[in-house]
Design a protein around this motif. Sequence first.
Motif, short mmCIF file in Angstrom:
data_model
loop_
_atom_site.label_atom_id
_atom_site.label_comp_id
_atom_site.label_asym_id
_atom_site.label_seq_id
_atom_site.Cartn_x
_atom_site.Cartn_y
_atom_site.Cartn_z
N VAL A 84 0.71 -1.36 -0.06
CA VAL A 84 0.39 0.04 -0.27
C VAL A 84 0.92 1.45 0.47
N VAL A 85 0.76 2.07 -1.33
CA VAL A 85 1.50 2.75 -1.68
C VAL A 85 0.71 4.51 -1.05
N MET A 86 0.87 5.05 -0.32
CA MET A 86 0.97 6.39 0.08
C MET A 86 1.27 7.80 0.72
N THR A 87 0.72 9.20 0.15
CA THR A 87 1.21 9.99 0.46
C THR A 87 1.22 10.61 1.64
N ASP A 88 0.48 10.31 3.01
CA ASP A 88 0.00 10.51 3.95
C ASP A 88 0.33 9.86 5.12
N TRP A 89 0.99 10.53 5.91
CA TRP A 89 1.33 9.63 7.55
C TRP A 89 0.09 9.26 8.16
N HIS A 90 -0.77 10.41 8.66
CA HIS A 90 -2.47 9.87 8.70
C HIS A 90 -2.70 9.08 8.24
N TRP A 91 -3.14 8.85 7.24
CA TRP A 91 -4.08 7.60 6.84
C TRP A 91 -3.19 6.87 7.28
#
Length: 158
Positions: A84-91
């Motif tokens: 899972v690749v994302m740009t937001d630490w909270h998410w």
Amino acid sequence: MTASYFVELKTWGLHVRLQGTLSIEQRDAIARQVEVHCASLGARGTPWCSLVEFDHFEADGLRPEILVALMRLARRCGHQRSAVVMTDWHWASAMADAMIAACIDDQARIFVQAEGLQAESGLDAEIEGRPAGDFAGMDSAMAWVLNGGVVPMVSKAA
């Protein structure tokens, strides 16, 4: 940022990309597509993997029970591992909690990109088998999808 998404089958499994702010209706349509593809991949009778990208995805009204249900369904259908690749630490933290709730934290890893990197430039190239160029860090996500290995998981518990 414009909202967009796609859900597609690959030879190795399922590739999902969500970008921007998607409506509840769009997210429900994505969940239905994932369900159909999981069943299709399960019918193959061979293990499969997934790559899920959240590019500046805004999930107001997040319904973690849907994520958990989809993750459990995928496991029942032969899912082996997921990056899972994302740009937001909270998410990323919310996603990690959903993975733990679904009991799939042994087969999924979260990769959080640094701001400023263009997700489509290197990752799309890697998925299509081309060199990733200057997009550092994504080689480990695709390596996890295709080969597994040891990569630390991001979670509130860590």
